[in-house]
Design a protein around this motif. Structure first.
Motif, short mmCIF file in Angstrom:
data_model
loop_
_atom_site.label_atom_id
_atom_site.label_comp_id
_atom_site.label_asym_id
_atom_site.label_seq_id
_atom_site.Cartn_x
_atom_site.Cartn_y
_atom_site.Cartn_z
N ARG A 171 0.82 -1.20 0.00
CA ARG A 171 0.00 0.00 0.00
C ARG A 171 0.86 1.26 0.00
NH1 ARG A 171 -5.05 -1.53 4.08
NH2 ARG A 171 -5.85 -3.27 2.80
N GLY A 172 1.88 1.26 -0.83
CA GLY A 172 2.73 2.42 -1.00
C GLY A 172 3.78 2.63 0.07
N THR A 173 3.88 1.73 1.05
CA THR A 173 4.84 1.87 2.14
C THR A 173 5.84 0.72 2.09
OG1 THR A 173 3.16 2.91 3.53
CG2 THR A 173 5.12 2.07 4.63
N VAL A 174 7.13 1.05 2.21
CA VAL A 174 8.17 0.02 2.22
C VAL A 174 8.10 -0.73 3.54
CG1 VAL A 174 10.65 -0.41 2.16
CG2 VAL A 174 9.66 1.32 0.66
N ARG A 175 7.89 -2.03 3.45
CA ARG A 175 7.80 -2.88 4.64
C ARG A 175 9.04 -3.75 4.82
NH1 ARG A 175 3.47 -1.49 7.99
NH2 ARG A 175 1.69 -0.87 6.70
N GLY A 176 9.87 -3.84 3.80
CA GLY A 176 11.05 -4.69 3.87
C GLY A 176 11.70 -4.80 2.51
N ALA A 177 12.51 -5.82 2.34
CA ALA A 177 13.18 -6.06 1.06
C ALA A 177 13.64 -7.50 1.01
CB ALA A 177 14.36 -5.12 0.87
N ILE A 178 13.84 -7.99 -0.21
CA ILE A 178 14.42 -9.32 -0.44
C ILE A 178 15.64 -9.13 -1.33
CG2 ILE A 178 14.11 -11.57 -1.53
CD1 ILE A 178 11.23 -11.55 -0.72
N THR A 179 16.78 -9.61 -0.86
CA THR A 179 18.01 -9.56 -1.66
C THR A 179 18.34 -10.96 -2.15
OG1 THR A 179 19.37 -9.76 0.34
CG2 THR A 179 18.91 -7.53 -0.47
N VAL A 180 18.66 -11.06 -3.42
CA VAL A 180 18.92 -12.35 -4.07
C VAL A 180 20.31 -12.28 -4.69
CG1 VAL A 180 18.20 -13.95 -5.87
CG2 VAL A 180 16.48 -12.72 -4.53
N ARG A 181 21.12 -13.28 -4.41
CA ARG A 181 22.44 -13.37 -5.02
C ARG A 181 22.47 -14.59 -5.95
NH1 ARG A 181 27.10 -11.02 -3.26
NH2 ARG A 181 26.24 -10.71 -1.16
N LYS A 182 22.75 -14.34 -7.21
CA LYS A 182 22.81 -15.40 -8.23
C LYS A 182 24.26 -15.75 -8.52
CE LYS A 182 19.79 -16.37 -10.99
NZ LYS A 182 18.93 -17.54 -11.20
N PRO A 183 24.51 -16.96 -9.08
CA PRO A 183 25.88 -17.29 -9.50
C PRO A 183 26.38 -16.31 -10.55
CG PRO A 183 24.50 -19.26 -9.47
CD PRO A 183 23.58 -18.09 -9.26
N ALA A 184 27.69 -16.08 -10.55
CA ALA A 184 28.28 -15.14 -11.51
C ALA A 184 27.99 -15.59 -12.94
CB ALA A 184 29.79 -15.05 -11.30
N GLY A 185 27.67 -14.63 -13.78
CA GLY A 185 27.38 -14.93 -15.17
C GLY A 185 25.97 -15.37 -15.42
N GLU A 186 25.12 -15.41 -14.39
CA GLU A 186 23.74 -15.86 -14.55
C GLU A 186 22.81 -14.76 -14.07
OE1 GLU A 186 20.76 -19.42 -13.03
OE2 GLU A 186 22.89 -19.45 -12.53
N SER A 187 21.80 -14.45 -14.83
CA SER A 187 20.83 -13.44 -14.47
C SER A 187 19.44 -14.06 -14.40
CB SER A 187 20.84 -12.29 -15.49
OG SER A 187 20.54 -12.79 -16.79
N LEU A 188 18.51 -13.29 -13.86
CA LEU A 188 17.13 -13.78 -13.76
C LEU A 188 16.49 -13.83 -15.14
CD1 LEU A 188 15.81 -11.83 -10.65
CD2 LEU A 188 16.36 -14.25 -10.76
N SER A 189 15.83 -14.95 -15.41
CA SER A 189 15.06 -15.04 -16.64
C SER A 189 13.75 -14.28 -16.48
CB SER A 189 14.79 -16.51 -16.99
OG SER A 189 13.96 -17.10 -16.00
N ALA A 190 13.03 -14.10 -17.59
CA ALA A 190 11.75 -13.39 -17.53
C ALA A 190 10.76 -14.11 -16.62
CB ALA A 190 11.18 -13.23 -18.94
#
Length: 665
Positions: free
Chosen positions: A417-436
């Motif tokens: 509802r427009g207010t920051v409640r937290g965050a999620i940080t994700v670390r992927k292996p080097a050379g790999e990015s998130l797919s669609a």
């Protein structure tokens, strides 16, 4: 080997550089002049091994002088370079000076070269063997190799296989016996290979972290070379593709030893598997249609090739997607589908609050193939890590949302509802990015995480509000008790004393007046006693002054039913815990006296893990229910405000057991 390494480290930098340059020059001369003498396919691998292993070993030694594996690479490469030059010299058709002796030098060190290469692989990647027991295996392997080398040096047991043009330079008696022995002794080469293969498998099973990725580089290079060798033999009847891939092994090993772009091996393996699978499928389709169908149905070869091309074009993309999923599964392990990820999250919603965010982090990691996931809770100015996968003993420090960015770390704020409640940080292996697909799935999981965080915050706020209500109620009780004690009760006591004095004076004025004064005084004392009981019910003074055990003993003494009280000493507890435990026992004794018809009540109070357990049991008629508006329901609400739990077991005709557990943390 360690002595050479120590001497190299203690030498001045100029001397070290000169020594490395000299080794490089000698090996380059041997390999280069060997190629100049001609091309012999059966000797190509020695030249490639000599050049590649020496080059990689010298580079490792130059970058890390104390690394033993670099010296093993140099020794392996130099020995193969000597063998390559000797065989090239001995295989030359024209007469060359010293061809017998130089060809001989290219043959007999073969057992030592195989054993030394095995030692090099067994010690990969840090130059140390998997365990001390493997030292005996290496010593035994080198000893057997030395015996085989002596036999090969004295008698021409390998000459027929290698086919040197120059004869063996020695004429030692016993050649026939040596040949018969060699027919069995040469299987030692296979045992050497089995030995270092087992060592690599053992190290891979034990490897963790960077060492596991280093081993992947080596295994990937070896398997690639073997596959190319087999493909060349099957497709072209030639080992040339596999021979040309031999330098890939030391180069990959060098990358792994120096940890250069170490984490890029997983995407390389992944793409190699996809390409290899597609090449295999296309080749199989071509052979099946052109060769198989062409043998059954007479048709023009060009038409069959055109049909094959059309079929491959139509089936290529579906097959590529399937091959990609299989490669992902083999390289990265199982990754949850969107449905599986959301189902897992739903299954964890009933977990305890302290475990729920860890479960969310594990779900996100399984869904997107992350190596690390952290769930942060707070506002954009201060976020605290509350959930993490994998679990660690040292938690990260609080940070602002803008400070969560880092290398290979993806940050997704949790906004509700427009207010920051937290965050999620994700670390992927080097050379790999998130797919669609993974981006959409992560967005859905972040949205669900926002609801969980809000729910937990609301639950904490409700519990805090309930605690404040209980605290305010206790404070009100103490204030009323203090007001009664210091105000009305004190005045009544004073009035009683005055009436007593009047009674004594009235004795001279007549017996009737004295009797009336005594009656008024008795009524006043009864009112005072009732007022004192009321104040004691609000908040007993003995509980605040002496603690829970004396207060419960006073309750037991005043009970209309005999009470067996057992209190395990736990020292003084928090005020709200002692007060709640007191009211649990008080309410249970009151109910037993009014409704149960019990003959005895047993009260047990004992500390449990992280809390206090209060249990009141009677042998009455049972049937107690904590309905709305009852005292038991009030106790349940009070316990819930403290994070406790009330259990009432009261079957009809079977007595009543009231059990409460209060957290003391």
């Amino acid at each position: 080997m360690s002595a050479a390494t120590e001497a190299h480290d203690q030498a001045p930098p100029t001397v070290r550089e000169a020594g490395a340059a000299l080794v490089a020059l000698v090996v380059a001369t041997l390999v280069g002049y060997g190629w100049y003498l001609g091309f012999h396919l059966e000797n190509v691998h020695n030249g490639l091994i000599g050049a590649s292993f020496t080059a990689v070993g010298l580079y490792v030694v130059r970058m890390r002088p104390r690394h033993p594996e670099g010296w093993l690479f140099v020794a392996t490469g130099a020995l193969h370079a000597v063998m390559f030059f000797g065989r090239q010299y001995g295989l030359h058709d024209g007469p060359l000076v010293g061809a017998s002796w130089l060809g001989w030098v290219g043959v007999w060190p073969l057992p030592l070269a195989i054993a030394l290469a095995g030692w090099t692989f067994m010690a990969f990647p840090d130059g140390r063997l998997p365990s001390p027991w493997w030292r005996f295996a290496v010593v035994a392997m080198m000893a057997v190799a030395a015996v085989l080398a002596v036999v090969s040096a004295l008698w021409p047991v390998e000459y027929d296989r290698i086919g040197l043009a120059a004869p063996h330079p020695l004429d030692v008696p016993g050649g026939e016996v040596a040949d018969r022995v060699w027919d069995y002794a040469q299987y030692s080469y296979l045992l050497f290979q089995v030995l270092w293969t087992v060592a690599i498998v053992v190290r891979i099973r034990r490897a963790r972290g960077d060492e596991a990725r280093q081993m992947r580089w080596l295994v990937f290079a070896v398997v690639t070379a073997i596959v190319l060798l087999m493909a060349g033999l099957l497709a072209f009847g030639s080992p040339v593709p596999g021979l040309l891939a031999i330098p890939l092994i030391p180069v990959a090993a060098g990358f792994a030893i120096l940890k250069f772009r170490l984490y890029d091996i997983d995407p390389v393996i992944n793409k190699t598997l996809v390409v290899g699978a597609m090449l295999l499928l296309i080749t199989a389709a071509y052979v099946a249609i052109v060769v198989g169908a062409g043998a059954v149905v007479p048709a023009d070869e060009r038409a069959l090739a055109l049909v094959t091309t059309a079929i491959v074009a139509v089936a290529f993309e579906p097959l590529r997607r399937r091959a990609q999923r299989l490669a992902d599964r083999l390289v990265y392990g199982h990754r949850a589908t969107p449905y599986e990820a959301l189902s897992r999250l739903s299954a964890h919603l009933e977990d305890p609050p302290q475990d729920l965010l860890d479960a969310i982090a594990a779900t996100v990691a399984g869904a997107v193939g992350a190596t690390e996931v952290v769930v942060w809770v707070g506002d954009e100015h201060r976020l605290v890590p509350r959930g993490r996968w994998p679990a660690v003993t040292v938690e990260a420090a609080p940070a602002a949302l803008a400070g969560l960015d880092g290398p290979r770390r993806l940050v997704r704020p949790v906004v509700h509802r427009g207010t920051v409640r937290g965050a999620i940080t994700v670390r992927k292996p080097a050379g790999e990015s998130l797919s669609a697909t993974e981006v959409r799935l992560l967005s859905d999981l972040v949205a669900q995480t926002g609801l969980v965080i809000v729910q937990q915050q609301q639950a904490q706020e409700i519990q805090a509000a309930a605690r404040r209500i209980v605290t305010a109620e206790d404070a009100a009780r103490r204030r009323i008790e203090r007001d009664l004690h210091d105000g009305a009760q004190q005045r009544l006591v004073t009035l009683g004393l005055e009436l007593g004095a009047l009674a004594k004076q009235a004795e001279t004025g007549g017996a009737a007046m004295a009797d009336r004064v005594r009656q008024a005084r008795a009524q006043l004392l009864e009112a005072t006693a009732e007022l004192r009981e009321l104040a004691r019910g609000l908040h007993p003074m003995v509980l605040a002054q002496s603690g829970l055990e004396p207060a419960l003993a006073a309750l037991a003494d005043r009970s209309a039913i005999p009470v067996r009280l057992h209190v395990a000493s736990a020292g003084r507890l928090p005020r709200d815990v002692e007060a709640t435990a007191y009211y649990v026992v008080s309410e249970a004794l009151t109910n037993a006296a009014r409704h149960s018809g019990a003959s005895v009540v047993v009260v047990d109070v004992a500390p449990v893990d992280g809390g206090l357990c209060v249990e009141v049991t009677d042998d009455g008629r049972g049937g107690a229910r904590p309905g709305p508006g009852t005292g038991l329901q009030g106790l349940a609400d009070r316990l819930a405000a403290l994070g406790g739990d009330l259990q009432v077991d009261s079957p009809s005709g079977g007595g009543t057991r009231v059990r409460a557990v209060l957290p003391c943390e």
